[in-house]
Design a protein around this motif. Structure first.
Motif, PDB file in Angstrom:
ATOM      1  N   ILE A 196      12.237  -4.882  15.080  1.00  0.00           N
ATOM      2  CA  ILE A 196      11.830  -4.042  15.382  1.00  0.00           C
ATOM      3  C   ILE A 196      12.340  -2.730  15.305  1.00  0.00           C
ATOM      4  O   ILE A 196      12.419  -2.222  16.758  1.00  0.00           O
ATOM      5  N   HIS A 197      12.604  -1.522  14.825  1.00  0.00           N
ATOM      6  CA  HIS A 197      13.467  -0.584  15.434  1.00  0.00           C
ATOM      7  C   HIS A 197      12.257   1.032  16.371  1.00  0.00           C
ATOM      8  O   HIS A 197      13.190   1.674  17.419  1.00  0.00           O
ATOM      9  N   GLU A 198      10.855   0.650  15.709  1.00  0.00           N
ATOM     10  CA  GLU A 198      10.033   1.340  16.307  1.00  0.00           C
ATOM     11  C   GLU A 198       8.784   1.093  16.765  1.00  0.00           C
ATOM     12  O   GLU A 198       8.674   0.194  15.389  1.00  0.00           O
ATOM     13  N   GLU A 199       7.954   0.639  17.774  1.00  0.00           N
ATOM     14  CA  GLU A 199       7.350  -0.139  17.629  1.00  0.00           C
ATOM     15  C   GLU A 199       5.892   0.699  17.617  1.00  0.00           C
ATOM     16  O   GLU A 199       5.586   2.148  17.911  1.00  0.00           O
ATOM     17  N   GLY A 200       4.911   0.069  16.365  1.00  0.00           N
ATOM     18  CA  GLY A 200       3.644   1.072  16.417  1.00  0.00           C
ATOM     19  C   GLY A 200       2.950   0.888  17.140  1.00  0.00           C
ATOM     20  O   GLY A 200       2.647   0.555  18.410  1.00  0.00           O
ATOM     21  N   THR A 201       1.110   2.106  17.274  1.00  0.00           N
ATOM     22  CA  THR A 201       0.164   1.946  18.220  1.00  0.00           C
ATOM     23  C   THR A 201      -0.376   2.326  17.658  1.00  0.00           C
ATOM     24  O   THR A 201      -2.151   2.511  18.490  1.00  0.00           O
ATOM     25  N   GLY A 202      -0.820   1.884  15.909  1.00  0.00           N
ATOM     26  CA  GLY A 202      -2.008   1.844  15.338  1.00  0.00           C
ATOM     27  C   GLY A 202      -2.089   0.108  15.602  1.00  0.00           C
ATOM     28  O   GLY A 202      -2.887  -0.438  16.411  1.00  0.00           O
ATOM     29  N   ALA A 203      -3.156   0.251  14.465  1.00  0.00           N
ATOM     30  CA  ALA A 203      -4.382  -1.178  14.164  1.00  0.00           C
ATOM     31  C   ALA A 203      -3.224  -2.348  14.233  1.00  0.00           C
ATOM     32  O   ALA A 203      -2.111  -1.812  13.065  1.00  0.00           O
ATOM     33  N   GLU A 204      -3.477  -3.397  14.445  1.00  0.00           N
ATOM     34  CA  GLU A 204      -2.546  -4.474  13.918  1.00  0.00           C
ATOM     35  C   GLU A 204      -2.630  -4.761  11.964  1.00  0.00           C
ATOM     36  O   GLU A 204      -3.934  -5.323  12.331  1.00  0.00           O
ATOM     37  N   ALA A 205      -1.685  -5.190  11.705  1.00  0.00           N
ATOM     38  CA  ALA A 205      -1.719  -5.918  10.221  1.00  0.00           C
ATOM     39  C   ALA A 205      -2.142  -6.764  10.843  1.00  0.00           C
ATOM     40  O   ALA A 205      -2.100  -7.637  11.417  1.00  0.00           O
ATOM     41  N   GLU A 206      -2.781  -7.724  10.058  1.00  0.00           N
ATOM     42  CA  GLU A 206      -3.486  -9.068   9.743  1.00  0.00           C
ATOM     43  C   GLU A 206      -4.401  -9.780   8.807  1.00  0.00           C
ATOM     44  O   GLU A 206      -4.298  -8.867   8.159  1.00  0.00           O
ATOM     45  N   PRO A 207      -4.126 -11.461   8.789  1.00  0.00           N
ATOM     46  CA  PRO A 207      -4.281 -11.894   7.449  1.00  0.00           C
ATOM     47  C   PRO A 207      -5.449 -11.430   6.890  1.00  0.00           C
ATOM     48  O   PRO A 207      -6.839 -11.284   7.586  1.00  0.00           O
ATOM     49  N   GLY A 208      -5.993 -11.200   5.635  1.00  0.00           N
ATOM     50  CA  GLY A 208      -7.099 -10.591   5.050  1.00  0.00           C
ATOM     51  C   GLY A 208      -7.423  -9.032   5.281  1.00  0.00           C
ATOM     52  O   GLY A 208      -8.098  -8.553   4.401  1.00  0.00           O
ATOM     53  N   LYS A 209      -6.654  -8.480   5.959  1.00  0.00           N
ATOM     54  CA  LYS A 209      -7.034  -7.436   5.737  1.00  0.00           C
ATOM     55  C   LYS A 209      -5.507  -6.493   4.999  1.00  0.00           C
ATOM     56  O   LYS A 209      -5.018  -6.539   4.365  1.00  0.00           O
ATOM     57  N   GLY A 210      -6.001  -5.790   4.047  1.00  0.00           N
ATOM     58  CA  GLY A 210      -5.556  -4.156   3.363  1.00  0.00           C
ATOM     59  C   GLY A 210      -4.674  -3.902   3.746  1.00  0.00           C
ATOM     60  O   GLY A 210      -4.622  -2.860   5.271  1.00  0.00           O
ATOM     61  N   VAL A 211      -3.610  -4.267   3.626  1.00  0.00           N
ATOM     62  CA  VAL A 211      -2.240  -2.997   4.172  1.00  0.00           C
ATOM     63  C   VAL A 211      -1.848  -1.485   3.171  1.00  0.00           C
ATOM     64  O   VAL A 211      -1.419  -2.433   2.487  1.00  0.00           O
ATOM     65  N   VAL A 212      -0.753  -0.850   3.511  1.00  0.00           N
ATOM     66  CA  VAL A 212      -0.037   0.182   3.151  1.00  0.00           C
ATOM     67  C   VAL A 212       1.429   0.278   3.482  1.00  0.00           C
ATOM     68  O   VAL A 212       1.060  -0.072   5.015  1.00  0.00           O
ATOM     69  N   VAL A 213       2.571  -0.429   3.016  1.00  0.00           N
ATOM     70  CA  VAL A 213       3.896  -0.352   3.231  1.00  0.00           C
ATOM     71  C   VAL A 213       4.492   0.547   2.329  1.00  0.00           C
ATOM     72  O   VAL A 213       5.319   0.553   0.971  1.00  0.00           O
ATOM     73  N   GLN A 214       5.105   1.240   3.082  1.00  0.00           N
ATOM     74  CA  GLN A 214       6.636   1.459   2.695  1.00  0.00           C
ATOM     75  C   GLN A 214       8.098   0.869   3.149  1.00  0.00           C
ATOM     76  O   GLN A 214       8.135   0.306   3.858  1.00  0.00           O
ATOM     77  N   TYR A 215       9.029   0.667   1.553  1.00  0.00           N
ATOM     78  CA  TYR A 215      10.267  -0.324   1.717  1.00  0.00           C
ATOM     79  C   TYR A 215      11.205   0.552   1.376  1.00  0.00           C
ATOM     80  O   TYR A 215      11.383   1.427   0.292  1.00  0.00           O
ATOM     81  N   ILE A 216      12.328  -0.341   1.719  1.00  0.00           N
ATOM     82  CA  ILE A 216      13.692  -0.054   1.055  1.00  0.00           C
ATOM     83  C   ILE A 216      14.442  -1.478   0.723  1.00  0.00           C
ATOM     84  O   ILE A 216      14.184  -2.523   1.506  1.00  0.00           O
TER      85      ILE A 216
END
Length: 298
Positions: A196-216
């Motif tokens: 983990i390069h930078e810890e987020g401060t927003g909502a936690e990802a949880e199974p069943g929830k919709g997420v949006v992810v940028q990636y390489i």
């Protein structure tokens, strides 16, 4: 996500809660439904209107297969067809009788389908629960779409501007990993490695929830980038923990909060296995590196 919803509509498989078949009406197209108008308001849908809705897919035994509220991505919308149009799915048919706030249950008999959808081989009925959230005229919809597209393009331009810098960063992380100098690498019991390069401060990802992810995504062995979202300017939306992505992603994204930046090192058994991808872009047995940024949890 909207494309997934349309596919379900076309197959007649978006469904719902409750609804006794004895209480149901039958539309001119032969679709059985029960309409609830307690919460509805305004005028009913007119031909050509654009209808925003949410739907849940359920078997008669109450097993929920899909919900648009939890699927991630944009809310589904459909243009109301003329009553003479019989080339539409059951949800699109019943929506024509609804107002904003109305809900309905649509019953589809899949026992007569020539080929049942995967996973539903032992079921005979599918139910759709549908709630109409907004109705717009074509003019209103086109104006909104133009404004939304302009706003999205501004956001996409910002993301695309980060492509070169993020690609260079991801390459540096992979180089350090291969050289054995990358610090703070953690390993889960399944074999997934991550930093983990930078810890987020927003909502936690949880199974069943919709997420949006940028990636390489890179091949660990060669550093080749086989896919990435920054050049497109849009992250990938999906419902976490439902098998819509490779197992390494379902496990890794579950560790993050909105705003987190991390790199996953995913062994083949948590990715594309010994076969790789059909197009050959990921050879069989490949370990993969994914630099990811969790943008949204819904």
């Amino acid at each position: 996500m909207r494309s997934i919803v349309y596919a379900l509509l076309a197959c007649g498989i978006l469904f719902a809660c409750g609804g006794s078949s004895a209480q149901m009406e039958t539309s001119p197209l032969g679709n059985r439904y029960q309409l609830f108008k307690d919460g509805g308001s305004g005028d009913p849908v007119a031909t050509g209107d654009f209808v925003y809705f949410h739907a849940a897919m359920r078997t008669e035994g109450d097993s929920i297969l899909f919900s648009t509220r939890q699927g991630g991505g944009e809310q589904p919308v459909v243009q109301a067809a003329d009553e003479a149009n019989d080339q539409i799915g059951p949800v699109e048919d019943v929506i024509r009788y609804m107002r904003t706030g109305d809900s309905a249950v649509v019953r589809v008999n899949i026992a007569e389908f020539p080929n049942k959808p995967p996973g539903l081989e032992n079921d005979t009925v599918i139910l759709y629960s549908v709630v109409v959230t907004e109705i717009l005229s074509q003019e209103e919809f086109e104006a909104r779409s133009a404004a939304e597209e302009a706003a999205k393009e501004e956001v996409r331009a910002v993301v695309r501007a980060r492509e070169a810098e993020r690609t260079e960063f991801a390459a540096g992380i992979l180089k350090a990993y291969n050289e054995g100098t990358l610090e703070n690498v953690q390993t889960t019991p399944s074999g997934l490695k991550y930093v983990i390069h930078e810890e987020g401060t927003g909502a936690e990802a949880e199974p069943g929830k919709g997420v949006v992810v940028q990636y390489i995504g890179q091949l660990v062995s060669t550093g080749v980038v086989f896919d990435q979202s920054f050049g497109r300017g849009e992250g990938i939306p999906f419902q976490l923990g439902t098998g819509r992505v490779i197992p390494g992603w379902d496990e890794g994204i579950d560790l993050l909060k909105v705003g987190s930046k991390a790199t996953f090192f995913i062994p083949a058994e948590l990715a594309y296995g010994a076969q790789g991808t059909p197009d050959g872009s990921i050879p069989g047995g490949s370990e993969l590196a994914f630099y990811v940024e969790l943008e949204k949890v819904e």
